[in-house]
Design an enzyme around this catalytic site. Structure first.
Site, PDB file in Angstrom:
ATOM      1  N   TYR A 144       0.863  -1.184   0.000  1.00 51.56           N
ATOM      2  CA  TYR A 144       0.000   0.000   0.000  1.00 51.56           C
ATOM      3  C   TYR A 144       0.896   1.230   0.000  1.00 51.56           C
ATOM      4  O   TYR A 144       1.448   1.616   1.026  1.00 51.56           O
ATOM      5  CB  TYR A 144      -0.909  -0.064   1.227  1.00 51.56           C
ATOM      6  CG  TYR A 144      -1.864   1.088   1.434  1.00 51.56           C
ATOM      7  CD1 TYR A 144      -2.056   2.091   0.488  1.00 51.56           C
ATOM      8  CD2 TYR A 144      -2.604   1.173   2.610  1.00 51.56           C
ATOM      9  CE1 TYR A 144      -2.934   3.129   0.706  1.00 51.56           C
ATOM     10  CE2 TYR A 144      -3.499   2.205   2.841  1.00 51.56           C
ATOM     11  CZ  TYR A 144      -3.647   3.182   1.896  1.00 51.56           C
ATOM     12  OH  TYR A 144      -4.525   4.223   2.121  1.00 51.56           O
ATOM     13  N   LYS A 174      -1.268  -1.209  -4.246  1.00 50.31           N
ATOM     14  CA  LYS A 174      -2.311  -0.182  -4.141  1.00 50.31           C
ATOM     15  C   LYS A 174      -1.579   1.144  -4.154  1.00 50.31           C
ATOM     16  O   LYS A 174      -0.950   1.533  -3.176  1.00 50.31           O
ATOM     17  CB  LYS A 174      -3.116  -0.338  -2.854  1.00 50.31           C
ATOM     18  CG  LYS A 174      -4.165   0.762  -2.629  1.00 50.31           C
ATOM     19  CD  LYS A 174      -4.770   0.636  -1.242  1.00 50.31           C
ATOM     20  CE  LYS A 174      -5.860   1.640  -0.975  1.00 50.31           C
ATOM     21  NZ  LYS A 174      -5.432   3.041  -0.971  1.00 50.31           N
ATOM     22  N   SER A 176      -1.468   4.795  -4.036  1.00 59.83           N
ATOM     23  CA  SER A 176      -2.177   6.024  -3.672  1.00 59.83           C
ATOM     24  C   SER A 176      -1.201   7.195  -3.676  1.00 59.83           C
ATOM     25  O   SER A 176      -1.003   7.884  -2.669  1.00 59.83           O
ATOM     26  CB  SER A 176      -2.843   5.866  -2.304  1.00 59.83           C
ATOM     27  OG  SER A 176      -3.844   4.886  -2.361  1.00 59.83           O
ATOM     28  N   ASP A 201      -8.645   9.122  -6.332  1.00 65.19           N
ATOM     29  CA  ASP A 201      -9.944   9.141  -7.001  1.00 65.19           C
ATOM     30  C   ASP A 201     -10.075  10.275  -8.008  1.00 65.19           C
ATOM     31  O   ASP A 201     -10.659  10.100  -9.084  1.00 65.19           O
ATOM     32  CB  ASP A 201     -11.072   9.277  -5.972  1.00 65.19           C
ATOM     33  CG  ASP A 201     -11.014   8.212  -4.884  1.00 65.19           C
ATOM     34  OD1 ASP A 201     -10.000   7.500  -4.795  1.00 65.19           O
ATOM     35  OD2 ASP A 201     -11.986   8.104  -4.127  1.00 65.19           O
ATOM     36  N   GLU A 202      -9.524  11.448  -7.662  1.00 59.37           N
ATOM     37  CA  GLU A 202      -9.712  12.623  -8.521  1.00 59.37           C
ATOM     38  C   GLU A 202      -8.927  12.553  -9.819  1.00 59.37           C
ATOM     39  O   GLU A 202      -9.122  13.385 -10.715  1.00 59.37           O
ATOM     40  CB  GLU A 202      -9.385  13.911  -7.765  1.00 59.37           C
ATOM     41  CG  GLU A 202      -7.969  14.010  -7.232  1.00 59.37           C
ATOM     42  CD  GLU A 202      -7.837  13.487  -5.800  1.00 59.37           C
ATOM     43  OE1 GLU A 202      -6.952  14.000  -5.081  1.00 59.37           O
ATOM     44  OE2 GLU A 202      -8.593  12.580  -5.418  1.00 59.37           O
TER      45      GLU A 202
END
EC number: 4.1.3.3
Length: 307
Positions: A144, A174, A176, A201-202
């Protein structure tokens, strides 16, 4: 089983909020309705439990075990994937949580880097993750990568060097982070059976174009149906339509960020948009200011119609 024969992770995976009671205790009763909401209203069939959105570092090991077991139990027959985040500052506790996740039926585990005593090199981080993964060797293991939160800036691409030999169960990242060059290098240099899940997400559309197999995010809890439309549009070659949906979500999130968007505000948005009662966040995250969530919900409905 040959790792290359395993099914890759695709589609949207919701990073779940942790339900709390009014007294601030873990509220397991909300988990069943939460799963039904994700599958029936948002078309989301995977979850990432006890991560950043779930306030994992504000939970005790005992609470994290309770939550992992309940999510796994309630998800049976309803969700395709339950990934349990087991990262901790304590290696011993991370291994304990990894072994427990295997016992309660998780489909995979993930771990972020420890962020008080930080690993300074890719080698140190690999060694830490190797120890964690060894406690649940039959479960697919994901790193992550969330440098903005952990402060661990080791490029994910550097971490992946030789990791399969150290962690046979390693299956992907993952990611991020916003460094799409690092993300692209991870994908271009990795075996095809690994899965890369984008976590910003954006800018999901950019991550998908770079080659993301799927996505993990907090807004998929309440806007998953719209992001599913984005992914379908891109898959069908309708890039302009996918871009329009991404721009709409950027409008919502940009507006929210001006009002102090954080886990507390995000959790209140989930409460109001879903009708679930997930409670307030746990300190040091503070509850959403009374007017902020209402303003963001209003903006959301101005921009998006129901799916």
């Amino acid at each position: 089983m040959d790792p290359s024969a395993e099914k890759k992770l695709t589609g949207l995976i919701a990073a779940t909020f942790t339900p709390f009671t009014a007294q601030g205790e873990v509220n397991l009763e909300e988990i069943g309705p939460y799963i039904d909401y994700l599958t029936e209203k948002q078309g989301v069939n995977g979850i990432f439990v006890n991560g950043t959105t779930g306030e994992s570092m504000s939970l005790s090991v005992a609470e994290r075990k309770l939550l992992a077991e309940e999510w796994c139990q309630k998800a049976k027959g309803k969700l395709d994937q339950v990934i349990v985040h087991v990262g901790c500052l304590s290696l011993k506790e991370a291994k304990e949580l990894a072994a427990h996740a295997a016992q309660v039926g998780a489909d995979a585990i993930a771990a972020m880097a420890p962020f008080f005593f930080k690993p300074r090199t890719a080698g140190a981080l690999r060694s830490f993750l190797q120890e964690v993964a060894s406690a649940a060797p039959t479960l697919p293991f994901f790193y992550y990568h969330i440098p903005a939160v952990t402060g661990v800036t080791v490029p994910a691409r550097d971490l992946l060097e030789g990791i399969q030999e150290l962690i046979p169960s390693f299956r992907g990242v993952k990611f991020s982070g916003t460094d799409l060059m690092d993300f692209g290098q991870c994908i271009s240099s990795s075996p095809p059976h690994w899965s890369f899940l984008y976590g910003v997400d954006e800018q999901l559309l950019a991550g998908l174009v770079m080659g993301a197999d799927g996505a993990v995010g907090s807004t998929y809890n309440y806007a998953g149906c719209h992001f599913n439309q984005l992914m379908s549009a891109l898959k069908d070659g309708h890039v302009d339509q996918a871009r329009k949906i991404q721009f709409k979500m950027q409008q919502v999130l940009s507006y929210a960020m001006k009002l102090g968007f954080d886990v507390g505000v995000n959790k209140q948005l989930m409460n109001e948009l879903s009708g679930l009662n997930l409670g307030a966040p746990r300190l040091p995250v503070t509850p959403c200011p009374p007017d902020a969530a209402g303003l963001i919900v209003k903006k959301y409905h101005q921009i998006f119609t129901d799916c």
